[in-house]
Write an enzyme that holds these catalytic residues in place. Structure first.
Site, short mmCIF file in Angstrom:
data_model
loop_
_atom_site.label_atom_id
_atom_site.label_comp_id
_atom_site.label_asym_id
_atom_site.label_seq_id
_atom_site.Cartn_x
_atom_site.Cartn_y
_atom_site.Cartn_z
N ARG A 1 -1.08 -0.70 -8.82
CA ARG A 1 -2.49 -0.34 -8.57
C ARG A 1 -2.59 1.19 -8.57
NH1 ARG A 1 -3.39 -0.97 -2.56
NH2 ARG A 1 -3.50 -3.19 -2.97
N ASP B 1 0.84 -1.19 0.00
CA ASP B 1 0.00 0.00 0.00
C ASP B 1 0.88 1.25 0.00
OD1 ASP B 1 -2.26 -1.55 0.11
OD2 ASP B 1 -2.68 -1.18 2.22
P1 FAD Z 1 -14.47 8.43 -5.33
O1 FAD Z 1 -13.81 9.53 -6.09
O2 FAD Z 1 -14.43 8.47 -3.83
O3 FAD Z 1 -15.95 8.29 -5.82
C1 FAD Z 1 -16.24 8.28 -7.19
C2 FAD Z 1 -17.52 7.53 -7.44
O4 FAD Z 1 -17.36 6.14 -7.09
C3 FAD Z 1 -18.69 8.00 -6.64
O5 FAD Z 1 -19.32 9.13 -7.19
C4 FAD Z 1 -19.57 6.75 -6.63
O6 FAD Z 1 -20.25 6.63 -7.85
C5 FAD Z 1 -18.56 5.64 -6.52
N1 FAD Z 1 -18.32 5.30 -5.10
C6 FAD Z 1 -17.22 5.60 -4.38
N2 FAD Z 1 -17.34 5.15 -3.12
C7 FAD Z 1 -18.55 4.58 -3.02
C8 FAD Z 1 -19.27 3.95 -1.97
N3 FAD Z 1 -18.77 3.84 -0.74
N4 FAD Z 1 -20.50 3.46 -2.24
C9 FAD Z 1 -21.03 3.58 -3.47
N5 FAD Z 1 -20.40 4.17 -4.52
C10 FAD Z 1 -19.17 4.66 -4.30
N6 FAD Z 1 -5.43 4.99 -1.06
C11 FAD Z 1 -4.14 5.26 -0.75
O7 FAD Z 1 -3.78 6.44 -0.57
N7 FAD Z 1 -3.22 4.26 -0.61
C12 FAD Z 1 -3.54 2.96 -0.83
O8 FAD Z 1 -2.68 2.07 -0.73
C13 FAD Z 1 -4.88 2.64 -1.21
N8 FAD Z 1 -5.25 1.39 -1.49
C14 FAD Z 1 -6.52 1.15 -1.97
C15 FAD Z 1 -6.85 -0.14 -2.40
C16 FAD Z 1 -8.08 -0.37 -2.98
C17 FAD Z 1 -8.42 -1.75 -3.45
C18 FAD Z 1 -9.03 0.70 -3.11
C19 FAD Z 1 -10.37 0.47 -3.74
C20 FAD Z 1 -8.71 1.95 -2.66
C21 FAD Z 1 -7.47 2.20 -2.08
N9 FAD Z 1 -7.12 3.48 -1.64
C22 FAD Z 1 -5.82 3.72 -1.29
C23 FAD Z 1 -8.15 4.53 -1.47
C24 FAD Z 1 -8.25 5.45 -2.67
O9 FAD Z 1 -7.13 6.31 -2.71
C25 FAD Z 1 -9.51 6.34 -2.60
O10 FAD Z 1 -9.45 7.13 -1.45
C26 FAD Z 1 -10.82 5.58 -2.56
O11 FAD Z 1 -10.80 4.43 -3.35
C27 FAD Z 1 -11.96 6.49 -3.04
O12 FAD Z 1 -11.80 6.82 -4.41
P2 FAD Z 1 -12.65 6.14 -5.59
O13 FAD Z 1 -11.79 6.12 -6.81
O14 FAD Z 1 -13.08 4.78 -5.14
O15 FAD Z 1 -13.91 6.99 -5.83
#
Ligand code: FAD
Length: 275
Positions: free
Chosen positions: A155, A104
């Protein structure tokens, strides 16, 4: 015991319950990325103990027929103690693992040391490790150029840390644009495949378009408890989906963060408490 509502986002307090969740998920055609909850140990003992737990977990996975790998946080295995402790513990986990090991990415002060450790293990294991990169950081396009020729997998996420304006995009629209640009570059330059770490339907659609255009393999990674219907639908349509599954005794802080970050999650939690 974890209350049922938190259980939507955290698989259990121990590896046995997490592995039972993995079995269930694998039956739906979804792979698992296991993460033992814990971060920011300032004493070596805590970091070593969690690294020991990861070693036990990867050894357990080696004896089971599961589609599962692990993802570790640098500060969980010693980065706040010293870079040397982090690197020592990471090497122990990678050496013990038959499965893939993701690293991560935490806040920007850890980026360089994390990239260096990834690069070393990606080369030494011929690509059995993966690294998370954050589209909100302005440096990430340059980092991706460095990572593209390496074996291993990257990722792409939007970034979960509140970083200074000088080094990070702060507005959501700008982060989304940066994510799209990074994804386009990755589908062109990363021969070993791309991991799309996002719940955003727009980014997942873009990945499908880029796959059609370039033929580059990709997988979608989403968190346990978030858009699980979409996870199942994507898997059923033939897309590789891997669910990031947190577990462990430090579940409360993680659960609280999930509930706070989205109104939908808070309403979901409230409904579960009332019903
Ligand atoms: P967002 O920009 O939060 O949302 C965009 C759209 O996605 C929303 O409008 C909606 O349509 C949909 N959506 C998002 N969340 C939801 C929900 N809860 N329910 C329903 N719809 C939703 N961050 C790090 O800094 N370091 C890491 O190592 C790291 N590892 C990760 C590993 C994985 C597998 C994932 C999925 C995320 C990780 N993250 C990590 C977190 C990442 O940086 C984001 O903060 C987080 O994924 C939110 O961004 P998003 O792209 O999902 O969508």
């Amino acid at each position: 015991m974890i209350p049922p509502i938190a259980n939507n986002f955290v698989a259990g307090e121990d590896s046995d319950t997490a592995l039972a969740h993995v079995e269930e998920l694998n039956r739906q055609g979804i792979g698992a990325i296991l993460n033992l909850l814990g971060e920011h140990y300032e004493e070596r003992a805590g970091a070593d103990a969690d690294a020991d737990a990861y070693v036990e977990l990867v050894e357990e996975l080696a004896g089971r027929d599961l589609d599962a790998c692990v993802s570790v946080k640098p500060s969980q295995i010693g980065l706040d103690v010293s870079a040397a402790v982090f690197e020592e513990n990471l090497a122990r986990i990678v050496d013990a693992a038959d499965c893939f090991v993701w690293i991560d990415m935490e806040d920007h002060e850890t980026t360089d040391v994390t990239l260096d450790a990834y690069e070393r293990h990606a080369v030494e294991t011929d690509g059995r490790v993966g690294l998370c990169t954050q589209a909100n950081l302005k440096r990430t396009p340059d980092d991706l150029e460095r990572l593209a020729p390496l074996p291993g997998k990257v990722r792409l996420v939007k970034g979960a840390y509140d970083e200074p304006k000088a080094i990070a995009h702060k507005q959501k629209a700008r982060v989304d644009e940066a994510y799209r640009d990074c994804l386009r570059y990755m589908f062109e330059a990363f021969e070993g495949g791309v991991a799309v770490g996002s719940h955003d339907p727009a980014m997942i659609d873009l990945a499908a378009d880029l796959h059609a255009e370039h033929g580059t393999d990709y997988e979608v990674q989403m968190l346990m408890g978030v858009r699980e219907d979409a996870q199942a639908e994507l898997a059923a349509s033939g897309v590789e989906v891997n669910q990031y599954i947190p577990y462990g005794s430090k579940w409360f802080q993680y659960f609280y963060r999930r509930v706070r970050e989205r109104k939908e999650n808070a309403l979901f939690a409230l409904r579960a408490v009332l019903s």
